[in-house]
Scaffold this active site. Sequence first.
Site, PDB file in Angstrom:
ATOM      1  N   ASP A 146      34.250 -14.728   6.143  1.00 18.30           N
ATOM      2  CA  ASP A 146      33.674 -15.310   5.359  1.00 18.30           C
ATOM      3  C   ASP A 146      32.285 -14.113   5.395  1.00 18.30           C
ATOM      4  O   ASP A 146      32.306 -13.775   7.124  1.00 18.30           O
ATOM      5  CB  ASP A 146      32.883 -16.432   6.265  1.00 18.30           C
ATOM      6  CG  ASP A 146      33.805 -18.058   5.980  1.00 18.30           C
ATOM      7  OD1 ASP A 146      34.828 -17.796   5.154  1.00 18.30           O
ATOM      8  OD2 ASP A 146      33.490 -18.843   6.276  1.00 18.30           O
ATOM      9  N   HIS A 162      41.260 -14.797   5.836  1.00 18.15           N
ATOM     10  CA  HIS A 162      42.067 -16.467   5.906  1.00 18.15           C
ATOM     11  C   HIS A 162      42.096 -16.719   5.027  1.00 18.15           C
ATOM     12  O   HIS A 162      41.104 -16.414   3.943  1.00 18.15           O
ATOM     13  CB  HIS A 162      41.022 -17.381   7.380  1.00 18.15           C
ATOM     14  CG  HIS A 162      39.831 -17.778   6.748  1.00 18.15           C
ATOM     15  ND1 HIS A 162      38.870 -16.304   7.410  1.00 18.15           N
ATOM     16  CD2 HIS A 162      39.384 -18.053   5.348  1.00 18.15           C
ATOM     17  CE1 HIS A 162      37.655 -17.643   6.959  1.00 18.15           C
ATOM     18  NE2 HIS A 162      38.216 -18.605   6.250  1.00 18.15           N
ATOM     19  N   TYR A 176      25.250 -18.524  -2.297  1.00 19.49           N
ATOM     20  CA  TYR A 176      25.582 -17.414  -2.532  1.00 19.49           C
ATOM     21  C   TYR A 176      26.085 -16.887  -3.569  1.00 19.49           C
ATOM     22  O   TYR A 176      27.273 -17.435  -4.192  1.00 19.49           O
ATOM     23  CB  TYR A 176      26.279 -16.813  -1.062  1.00 19.49           C
ATOM     24  CG  TYR A 176      27.033 -16.926  -0.231  1.00 19.49           C
ATOM     25  CD1 TYR A 176      27.341 -18.212  -0.366  1.00 19.49           C
ATOM     26  CD2 TYR A 176      28.185 -16.539  -0.731  1.00 19.49           C
ATOM     27  CE1 TYR A 176      28.515 -18.650   0.431  1.00 19.49           C
ATOM     28  CE2 TYR A 176      29.473 -16.621  -0.579  1.00 19.49           C
ATOM     29  CZ  TYR A 176      30.072 -17.708  -0.154  1.00 19.49           C
ATOM     30  OH  TYR A 176      30.749 -18.083   0.787  1.00 19.49           O
ATOM     31  N   ASN A 211      35.465 -28.002  -1.114  1.00 21.57           N
ATOM     32  CA  ASN A 211      36.072 -26.952  -1.565  1.00 21.57           C
ATOM     33  C   ASN A 211      37.289 -28.299  -2.055  1.00 21.57           C
ATOM     34  O   ASN A 211      37.541 -29.350  -0.535  1.00 21.57           O
ATOM     35  CB  ASN A 211      37.145 -26.187  -0.658  1.00 21.57           C
ATOM     36  CG  ASN A 211      36.318 -24.737  -0.769  1.00 21.57           C
ATOM     37  OD1 ASN A 211      34.741 -24.870  -0.872  1.00 21.57           O
ATOM     38  ND2 ASN A 211      36.810 -23.765  -0.580  1.00 21.57           N
ATOM     39  N   HIS A 265      40.570 -13.833   2.561  1.00 20.94           N
ATOM     40  CA  HIS A 265      39.019 -13.137   3.106  1.00 20.94           C
ATOM     41  C   HIS A 265      37.963 -13.935   3.925  1.00 20.94           C
ATOM     42  O   HIS A 265      38.727 -14.529   4.993  1.00 20.94           O
ATOM     43  CB  HIS A 265      37.700 -14.011   1.672  1.00 20.94           C
ATOM     44  CG  HIS A 265      37.397 -15.601   1.805  1.00 20.94           C
ATOM     45  ND1 HIS A 265      38.769 -15.883   1.722  1.00 20.94           N
ATOM     46  CD2 HIS A 265      36.904 -16.404   2.882  1.00 20.94           C
ATOM     47  CE1 HIS A 265      38.413 -17.430   2.396  1.00 20.94           C
ATOM     48  NE2 HIS A 265      37.264 -17.139   2.990  1.00 20.94           N
ATOM     49  N   ARG A 303      43.627 -31.611  -1.941  1.00 21.94           N
ATOM     50  CA  ARG A 303      43.041 -31.804  -0.609  1.00 21.94           C
ATOM     51  C   ARG A 303      41.693 -31.146  -0.692  1.00 21.94           C
ATOM     52  O   ARG A 303      41.411 -30.004  -1.694  1.00 21.94           O
ATOM     53  CB  ARG A 303      43.908 -29.901   0.171  1.00 21.94           C
ATOM     54  CG  ARG A 303      42.935 -30.342   1.300  1.00 21.94           C
ATOM     55  CD  ARG A 303      43.693 -29.512   2.212  1.00 21.94           C
ATOM     56  NE  ARG A 303      43.012 -28.954   3.440  1.00 21.94           N
ATOM     57  CZ  ARG A 303      42.269 -27.246   3.273  1.00 21.94           C
ATOM     58  NH1 ARG A 303      41.840 -26.793   2.336  1.00 21.94           N
ATOM     59  NH2 ARG A 303      41.074 -27.202   4.776  1.00 21.94           N
ATOM     60  N   TYR A 326      40.588 -28.936  -3.992  1.00 20.24           N
ATOM     61  CA  TYR A 326      41.659 -28.382  -4.245  1.00 20.24           C
ATOM     62  C   TYR A 326      42.757 -29.571  -5.033  1.00 20.24           C
ATOM     63  O   TYR A 326      43.033 -30.462  -4.455  1.00 20.24           O
ATOM     64  CB  TYR A 326      42.992 -27.953  -3.021  1.00 20.24           C
ATOM     65  CG  TYR A 326      42.263 -26.582  -2.197  1.00 20.24           C
ATOM     66  CD1 TYR A 326      42.020 -25.055  -2.639  1.00 20.24           C
ATOM     67  CD2 TYR A 326      41.383 -26.882  -0.823  1.00 20.24           C
ATOM     68  CE1 TYR A 326      41.824 -24.302  -1.984  1.00 20.24           C
ATOM     69  CE2 TYR A 326      40.147 -26.137  -0.340  1.00 20.24           C
ATOM     70  CZ  TYR A 326      40.564 -25.098  -0.766  1.00 20.24           C
ATOM     71  OH  TYR A 326      39.713 -23.846   0.269  1.00 20.24           O
TER      72      TYR A 326
HETATM   73  C1  SIN Z   1      37.083 -21.404   2.850  1.00 20.45           C
HETATM   74  O1  SIN Z   1      37.634 -20.290   4.411  1.00 20.45           O
HETATM   75  O2  SIN Z   1      36.663 -21.072   1.989  1.00 20.45           O
HETATM   76  C2  SIN Z   1      38.627 -22.488   3.485  1.00 20.45           C
HETATM   77  C3  SIN Z   1      39.051 -22.631   4.011  1.00 20.45           C
HETATM   78  C4  SIN Z   1      39.789 -24.685   3.577  1.00 20.45           C
HETATM   79  O3  SIN Z   1      39.899 -24.674   3.041  1.00 20.45           O
HETATM   80  O4  SIN Z   1      40.568 -24.409   5.164  1.00 20.45           O
HETATM   81 MN    MN Z   2      36.500 -18.764   4.439  1.00 21.11          MN
END
Ligand code: SIN
Ligand code: MN
Length: 365
Positions: free
Chosen positions: A198, A258, A131, A185, A196, A269, A187
């Site tokens: 979701d 969050h 998206y 994700n 943000h 991570r 990192y």
């Molecule tokens: C997110 O909410 O976009 C990532 C959350 C996470 O990295 O645990």
């Molecule tokens: Mn999120």
Amino acid sequence: MSASGFSDLREKLKSMTPHRDNYKNRVTDKDDSYKNRKVKVTDGGSSNGNGRKRKHRDSSEDEVEPVESREQEARRVQSGIVQVEVFSKEDCDVIEGKINEVVANGEAGLYREHTVDRAPLRNKYFFGEGYTYGAQLEKRGPGQERLYPKGEVDDIPTWVHDLVITKLVASGVVPEGFVNSAVINDYQPGGCIVSHVDPPHIFARPIVSVSFFSDSALCFGCRFQFKPIRVSEPVLELPVRRGSVTVLSGYAADDITHCIRPQDIKERRAVIILRKTRPDAPRVDQSPSPKPSPPERHAPLKAKRSHRRADPDAAHRPRVLEMDKEENRHSSSSSRLHRRSNSSENYWRRSQDGDVSRKVKMRRH
Ligand code: SIN
Ligand code: MN
């Protein structure tokens, strides 16, 4: 300093925000109240289950808001969190090998355009559904996110079904057939995701995530400020350990932001976020709308220059760190505090404690 010229933001943060290790809204090992609770699966909507919500700073600036202490709010957040231990160290080793394969495939250019979104300290891989968000949004503001047309991102890899989703279904975290979107994700140390929610018009609840490679913390209700970077104390700091499953619904998913703070990513991570898109989630228009016939003009038309040209390769190019993008959009932090932004997916919310200095910047991912 990284090769891309971005420094590890944890160092900057350390000097700006003294980290309180004994912070009382940090969830500790002794607190197992999140563990293995029943999860309610919904088709979306924004509800905290008790009728009391964080006040959105949406339309009425002068509205008087109910006062709620941080501790009360932390409890409200906790009521929407379940954590489950489903993946063993051995499971993690195997899944982490698969995540490395995804990274290698991405680097080899084997994925479709919208599958990969690169940023200097955080890459995202979208499977099943993707998206538009952040700077990709043509029209900005909460609720403007759109699913890409079907088929524009790669399918959920078989290994995600076999090694991850199957286990979540077997453990009762999600029903069979629930997950149709998997986002990874990845990192690097010092990477982050700004505060943000979701997007509730795109994703049903719950939001399920599984953490890999290293332990970190998911923080709720933080405010990010930029140049210099600062992150305010969270309402709640939730450890997200390697192999742990975190399930967000209710207040935790809908009524508070969050984020992952830079200081909480000490080693590489990754997280796999497993969600269901809502059947009525809006999509980017596949076919361009027919051009309206040009108005009758008497003077010759001048060519109009656009400084925001569509760029099909944008998702593959390293972009500025999300936080820097944010700063670019809002040059004055003081004016930021006092206006409602219509210019992006971000907007300000005021927390229920009524403290004007604790407005939470919302961004929807
Ligand atoms: C997110 O909410 O976009 C990532 C959350 C996470 O990295 O645990
Ligand atoms: Mn999120």
